[in-house]
Design a protein around this motif. Structure first.
Motif, short mmCIF file in Angstrom:
data_model
loop_
_atom_site.label_atom_id
_atom_site.label_comp_id
_atom_site.label_asym_id
_atom_site.label_seq_id
_atom_site.Cartn_x
_atom_site.Cartn_y
_atom_site.Cartn_z
N ALA A 39 -28.00 4.17 -22.15
CA ALA A 39 -26.92 4.06 -21.16
C ALA A 39 -26.30 5.42 -20.87
CB ALA A 39 -25.85 3.10 -21.67
N GLN B 275 -25.14 -5.33 -19.01
CA GLN B 275 -25.72 -4.55 -20.10
C GLN B 275 -25.44 -3.09 -19.75
OE1 GLN B 275 -28.25 -2.18 -20.53
NE2 GLN B 275 -30.03 -3.16 -21.44
N PRO B 276 -24.91 -2.30 -20.70
CA PRO B 276 -24.40 -0.98 -20.31
C PRO B 276 -25.45 -0.03 -19.72
CG PRO B 276 -23.64 -1.59 -22.53
CD PRO B 276 -24.64 -2.63 -22.11
N ALA B 277 -26.70 -0.15 -20.11
CA ALA B 277 -27.71 0.77 -19.60
C ALA B 277 -28.32 0.28 -18.30
CB ALA B 277 -28.79 0.99 -20.65
N SER B 278 -28.94 -0.87 -18.34
CA SER B 278 -29.69 -1.35 -17.17
C SER B 278 -28.79 -1.91 -16.09
CB SER B 278 -30.67 -2.44 -17.60
OG SER B 278 -29.95 -3.62 -17.97
N ARG B 279 -27.62 -2.33 -16.48
CA ARG B 279 -26.66 -3.03 -15.60
C ARG B 279 -27.21 -4.38 -15.13
NH1 ARG B 279 -22.27 1.14 -15.35
NH2 ARG B 279 -23.24 2.54 -16.81
N PHE B 280 -28.29 -4.84 -15.75
CA PHE B 280 -28.66 -6.24 -15.60
C PHE B 280 -27.60 -7.05 -16.35
CE2 PHE B 280 -33.15 -7.12 -14.16
CZ PHE B 280 -33.41 -5.85 -13.67
N PHE C 212 -21.63 -10.01 -16.96
CA PHE C 212 -21.20 -8.98 -17.90
C PHE C 212 -22.39 -8.06 -18.06
CE2 PHE C 212 -20.20 -7.01 -21.93
CZ PHE C 212 -18.85 -6.73 -21.77
N LEU D 5 -19.90 -14.61 -25.37
CA LEU D 5 -19.69 -14.20 -23.97
C LEU D 5 -19.92 -15.36 -23.00
CD1 LEU D 5 -21.31 -10.64 -23.66
CD2 LEU D 5 -18.88 -11.22 -23.60
N LEU E 128 -30.51 -4.24 -28.61
CA LEU E 128 -29.64 -3.08 -28.85
C LEU E 128 -28.22 -3.30 -28.35
CD1 LEU E 128 -31.80 -0.01 -27.73
CD2 LEU E 128 -31.30 -0.79 -30.05
N HIS E 129 -28.08 -4.17 -27.35
CA HIS E 129 -26.80 -4.23 -26.65
C HIS E 129 -25.95 -5.43 -27.03
CE1 HIS E 129 -28.40 -0.93 -24.39
NE2 HIS E 129 -29.50 -1.63 -24.24
N GLY E 130 -26.51 -6.34 -27.82
CA GLY E 130 -25.69 -7.47 -28.23
C GLY E 130 -26.47 -8.44 -29.09
N SER E 131 -25.78 -8.99 -30.05
CA SER E 131 -26.41 -9.99 -30.93
C SER E 131 -26.39 -11.35 -30.24
CB SER E 131 -25.62 -10.08 -32.24
OG SER E 131 -24.31 -10.54 -31.96
N TRP F 268 -16.21 -5.86 -30.16
CA TRP F 268 -16.04 -7.30 -30.42
C TRP F 268 -16.32 -7.60 -31.89
CZ3 TRP F 268 -19.70 -11.09 -31.84
CH2 TRP F 268 -19.21 -12.41 -31.82
N TYR G 183 -34.01 4.33 -19.11
CA TYR G 183 -32.66 4.02 -18.66
C TYR G 183 -32.37 2.52 -18.68
CZ TYR G 183 -32.37 8.88 -17.28
OH TYR G 183 -32.37 10.23 -17.29
N MET G 184 -33.38 1.71 -18.98
CA MET G 184 -33.11 0.29 -19.16
C MET G 184 -32.33 0.06 -20.45
SD MET G 184 -34.18 -1.30 -16.54
CE MET G 184 -34.41 -3.03 -16.94
N HIS H 191 -20.11 -4.70 -27.60
CA HIS H 191 -20.58 -5.49 -28.72
C HIS H 191 -19.95 -5.02 -30.03
CE1 HIS H 191 -24.18 -6.71 -31.47
NE2 HIS H 191 -23.27 -7.65 -31.45
N TYR I 158 -22.88 -12.61 -30.22
CA TYR I 158 -22.05 -12.01 -29.18
C TYR I 158 -22.36 -12.65 -27.82
CZ TYR I 158 -20.02 -8.31 -26.24
OH TYR I 158 -19.30 -7.58 -25.32
#
Lengths: 786, 261
Positions: free
Chosen positions: A711, B175-180, B173, B249, B239-242, A781, A707-708, A778, B245
């Motif tokens: 999503a 991260q969609p999965a971890s919400r870190f 902002f 941000l 996986l969540h951003g280059s 954008w 889950y890290m 991402h 990006y």
């Protein structure tokens, strides 16, 4: 006034009392005296040759009972595939062996290689670390296109290549080519239907015990269909006849398709319990679930639509690569074919449709049915394509859909199914009202004033549910019948136990099914219980998936209840010394028509079991009936969905502001449960559209393995939905007129979300034709960067 | 997890002594360590729980700063600095979920220095002082790259002193999965200048965006950042951003933080 009783009443779910108070009995709650614990040593490479396994040191570790490897399963069957697809050349699909424990090679990260059975789980894990395992790594096959190229590494050495089948279906090639040749406009779209992990709240668990004295095995397992598991595992894997094998699926905490299939772990514990003569328990960790539960979706598609000068759809052609993963899971082969190709007409009267699907083996976890199974893939590509066509042609996307709607029923599609009933105009009318189309411009202006982009996306969907007519699916390659069964056992004092083949793992059967029987008999629901999930108690039914429970098993229950009524009327006639034909049943009372003579339900049931005054020469005592029901056709729930999003143009983040779902489920037994099913399906569809993505790297390592990085949708990601099922056209061929509602939300929602995002971007001057799911910040954008 | 012993010292001195044992490992709120143990990714012989040491818990004021005990949970910080340092409280109240906030501690977060954690940004932007059982370390010297800090083996964070800025805001902002933090930016304006700290973005962990600091120190407005950007080199791609990006941000979130401060 809303009904408070029987069919149509929004009764609260009786099973929730135990679920919400911690009194549910899940498989992991089952502990058997003397049980051992199993831990699987799984492959950490995607593809490799097993050079050696040395378990000697591990076997000597404290608490170890026995360590099993692939060699223990030589001569034991492999996991079967339940559906044989024939390819376009008439050849059967390639069906490589699927061993319980890896033999010779490992083919995906997470494949079980060894199983350690020990007194405690920690001892089993300790010993697994002491196993000396040498794997010679081989190049991994991950990308489907690359997998089909000459010279690609082979997942299965005995096969000529990685192609499982090349399937073609629908209209003749010449007819489709003619449509495209005469087209005034052709819209083409290439897209990915993202790979998903089902993630039920309860991970898989299997507990097996063996009674040597009478040679009986019992498996407790997290399954949606205990009889199917008993048949597949008993007959094809372990060679245990049905009467010596009991499969129990107790409370199950969500399935979503991924608990349909017969898995290696449940075969293993059943096998091992017999070998060591002790119970064996395995509980999946969440990490194991990511790499061993069958995944869903994972299609790559090119789809083309031909339109004439008046914007009528005249031809449709698709070319899909469908990922099977490393092995064929139980129903994997049917998902991209018969559960997908047959739906490509959608809600439209396109006269020529051809579907091409290549199924591909890769070094990834097997892929199989996940909520919707093939139908979401069909809906997404078609409804994205229609939206793209509307944008290219500069026409209103709703108008383009309406213009091409099927409006007369029954309707035989070019893709082999016949829709019995539907009213797509009515659901679209309802949808436009629910989402408030006239108010959209003002809402868009409000968003723009806040610096946000607003978009509106709409789509239709059709699904084939109530799976399925056995004779038809048999012709299509199914290796099982898809009827269902129910036994209605009326007890002496009039209470009733209904044993059903359907399995409830969130669907609310224990509440909805009694509403049907209560309605038919005119007695209170509280007198009726539903028994499910135990092959020693229930008739041979096929379980719950494909939105089939009420349409198929519910119909069996109706038929059995009709038999009960017929017999009860005979008894009542005897008690009242009247003619059977004059007996009427209403509100739990049998009356002789036109008289004041009556006997109560309880008087009749007591007479059946205490037959002192009873027509024993004519009918048997007792009041218990079983019915099997095989549907004449699929059911065809359909509807129209709309989504409004806001896009933050600076970050690409999408938020869903409004969502409306207008569904035609035919008749509805419990509207509250139906709405709940739609809400859940929408959350999963929105999850696929915005968040969820199962990703492998080029070496076949699972990157989204927790889950890290995977999503899941959370409450804050979904809006307050508007749902409606008032535009009902009852199913014409089952006794309840029901169609099924379990998968609709997940099938119908992804295109609405993506269409809405594209509407927002294009309206703001960004020329973006498509964004693959998940439509993450991402990706949005990036798309806006041009 | 592997088996291990647990000790629960009541004082910093006892904790330090316990950490002198072979393979001893300090346990704060356990929000990173416990999952690692469950996955068998760590194999300490003894876990030294810091949860029973009262002297490293709680919040106090000291001359323009808030001093937060290293064992204070995020939840307690969110409540107790709400009036003295609202931006810090808001940041703490947005870490994880209530279960995380009621276990996780400021000391644990800073000792771990996860490259996507929120506290490192707050500490660096505030110019905080990390107080340990042996010394005081300026935030600018403390963070030494992803999961790396100036802490010595066995050193315990007893408190963190956060100077209170005139204005501050943290924008995360997720991260969609971890919400870190996919990217998180903490902006703090002091009398002698502005500090901007960025988490979630760099391969080297939390860092200061000095160009933005210079611009904002002259003119504390979002407009002052126009034309400034962080190069994508050295930023993370996943996986969540280059990296590009993330670089983008940083600019967006810094402006928003300034506007919100």
């Amino acid at each position: 006034m809303p009904k408070d009783h029987g069919i149509g009443a929004a009764q609260k779910r009786r099973e929730d009392v135990r679920f919400l108070t911690g009194a549910g009995q899940y498989t992991d709650d089952i502990n058997v005296y003397g049980q051992t614990y199993c831990h699987f040593l799984r492959s950490d490479v995607a593809h490799g040759k097993i050079a050696s396994i040395d378990t000697s040191a591990a076997a000597a570790m404290p608490g170890v009972v026995r360590i099993f490897t692939g060699t223990d399963f030589e001569g034991v069957g492999g996991l079967p595939c339940g559906w044989q697809v024939t390819d376009k050349n008439g050849d059967p699909m390639k069906e490589p062996p699927h061993p319980v424990l890896a033999q010779g090679k490992v083919r995906h990260v997470g494949e079980p290689i060894c199983a350690v059975v020990a007194e405690t789980l920690e001892q089993a894990r300790d010993a697994a670390e002491a196993i000396e395992l040498e794997i010679e790594e081989l190049p991994a096959v991950v990308d489907m296109k690359a997998a089909l190229e000459g010279g690609a590494a082979k997942v299965h050495d005995d096969l000529s290549d990685n192609l499982c089948y090349d399937w073609q279906f629908g209209s003749e090639t010449a007819a489709v080519e003619a449509a495209f040749a005469s087209a005034a406009h052709v819209t083409t779209l290439e897209l990915v239907n993202n790979r998903l992990v089902a993630n039920p709240m309860e991970p898989r668990v299997a507990v097996a015990e063996y009674a040597r004295a009478n040679d009986e095995s019992t498996l407790y397992t997290t399954s949606q269909n205990p009889h199917v598991i008993r048949l597949l595992m008993g007959a094809f894997v372990l060679g245990i006849p049905e009467h010596k094998l009991r499969v129990v699926a107790p409370d199950v905490g969500g399935g979503f398709g991924t608990k349909i299939f017969h898995y290696a772990e449940e075969a293993f514990v059943t096998f091992a319990a017999r070998q060591i003569n002790r119970p064996v328990k395995w509980t999946s960790t969440r990490s194991e679930a990511f790499m061993s539960d069958a995944h869903g979706r994972d299609h790559v598609t090119k789809i083309e639509l031909a339109l004439d000068a008046e914007n009528n759809f005249i031809g449709l052609r698709t070319d899909t690569l469908a990922n099977m993963g490393a092995y064929l899971s139980t129903f994997a082969s049917s998902v991209p074919t018969w559960l997908h190709g047959t739906l490509m007409a959608g809600n439209y009267k396109t006269p020529a449709i051809q579907v091409n699907v290549k199924a591909v083996f890769t070094n990834t976890v097997p892929v199989d049915a996940y909520r919707g199974a093939g139908r979401p893939e069909a809906t997404f590509q078609l409804e994205r394509l229609v939206d793209k066509a509307a944008r290219e042609l500069g026409v209103d996307p709703i108008k383009l859909r309406r213009q091409n709607f099927i409006e007369s029923f029954p309707y035989a599609t070019p893709v082999a199914v016949e829709y019995d009933t539907g009213d797509y105009v009515a659901t679209m009318d309802k949808l436009e009202e629910m989402i408030d189309i006239p108010g959209f411009a003002a809402r868009r202006a409000e968003s723009e004033a806040k610096g946000k982009l607003r978009g509106l996306g709409v789509n239709c969907y059709i699904e084939a549910c109530g799976i399925a007519p056995s004779n038809l699916v048999g012709q299509l390659g199914a290796r099982a019948g898809l009827y269902d069964a129910a036994t209605v056992r009326v007890n002496a004092t009039g209470s009733i136990s209904v044993m059903v083949g359907a399995h409830s793992h969130g669907q609310g059967h224990e509440t909805a099914f009694p509403q049907v029987v209560a309605d038919m008999l005119g007695i209170d629901e509280s007198m009726i219980e539903i028994v499910h999930g135990d092959t020693s108690k229930i008739p041979f039914g096929m379980g719950t998936y494909g939105s089939r429970s009420l349409a198929v098993c519910g119909s069996a229950m109706v038929r059995a209840t009709e038999k009960i009524i017929n017999k009860a009327k005979k008894i009542a006639a005897h008690l009242m010394e009247a003619s059977e034909g004059d007996i009427e049943l209403q509100d739990g009372m049998f009356t002789v028509a036109g008289t004041d003579k009556s006997v109560a339900w309880g008087d009749v049931t007591l007479a059946a079991y205490v037959p002192h005054n009873y027509p024993l020469t004519e009918i048997e005592p007792g009041l218990e009936e079983t019915a099997f029901y095989d549907p004449a056709n699929f059911t065809y729930p359909a509807g129209a969905y709309a989504c409004e999003v806001e896009v933050d143009p600076e970050t690409g983040k999408v938020t869903i502001e409004r969502f409306a779902a207008a569904d035609d489920f035919g008749n509805v037994v419990n509207p509250m449960i139906v709405e709940g099913q739609v809400h859940g399906g929408l959350a999963q569809g929105i999850g696929q559209a915005l968040l969820e993505n199962c990703v492998y790297d080029a070496d076949g390592q699972l990157l989204s393995a927790s889950y890290m990085d995977y999503a899941m949708p959370r409450a804050g990601d979904v809006p307050f939905y508007k749902v409606d099922h008032s535009c009902a056209t009852p199913c014409t061929h089952n006794p309840l007129g029901v169609k099924g509602c379990g998968e609709a939300g997940a099938i119908g929602s992804p295109p609405a979300v993506v269409n809405a995002v594209l509407d927002a971007l294009n309206n703001a001057g960004h020329n973006v034709a498509h964004i693959d799911m998940p439509v993450s910040p991402h990706r949005v954008w990036q798309a806006m960067q041009g | 997890m592997y088996s291990f012993d647990v000790v629960r010292p009541k004082s910093v001195a006892d904790a330090v002594a316990a950490l002198g044992e072979e393979e001893a490992q300090a346990l704060g709120g356990g929000q990173t360590l416990i999952p690692s143990l469950k996955q068998r990714l760590a194999m300490p012989s003894v876990l030294v729980s810091l949860a029973s040491i009262d002297e490293i818990k709680g919040v106090s004021s000291e001359g323009g700063a808030v001093k937060i005990g290293g064992g204070t949970t995020h939840g307690a910080v969110a409540r107790e600095v709400a009036s003295s340092y609202p931006a810090l409280a808001a940041m703490a109240s947005n870490i994880g979920d209530p279960a995380v906030r009621n276990r996780g501690t400021v000391g644990g977060s800073l000792a771990n220095n996860d490259p996507a954690a929120c506290y490192p940004a707050a500490a660096l932007a505030s110019g905080a002082t990390i107080v340990t059982n042996t010394r005081e370390i300026a935030a600018d010297d403390y963070f030494q790259g992803m999961f790396t800090t100036a802490l010595e083996e066995g050193e315990i964070i007893t408190a963190v002193s956060f100077p209170i800025p005139e204005k501050a805001a943290y924008i995360k902002f997720e991260q969609p999965a971890s919400r870190f933090a996919l990217v998180g930016v903490f902006v703090a304006k002091f009398g002698d200048g502005v500090r901007v700290a960025v988490t979630g973005a760099s391969e080297e962990g939390v860092f200061r965006w000095t160009e933005a600091e210079a611009a904002l120190s002259g003119d504390f407005s979002a407009a002052a950042l126009d034309g400034l950007s962080v190069p994508a080199d050295g930023l993370m791609t996943d996986l969540h951003g280059s990296a590009a990006y993330r670089a983008h941000l940083i600019g967006v979130l810094t402006k928003r933080a300034v506007a919100q401060a």
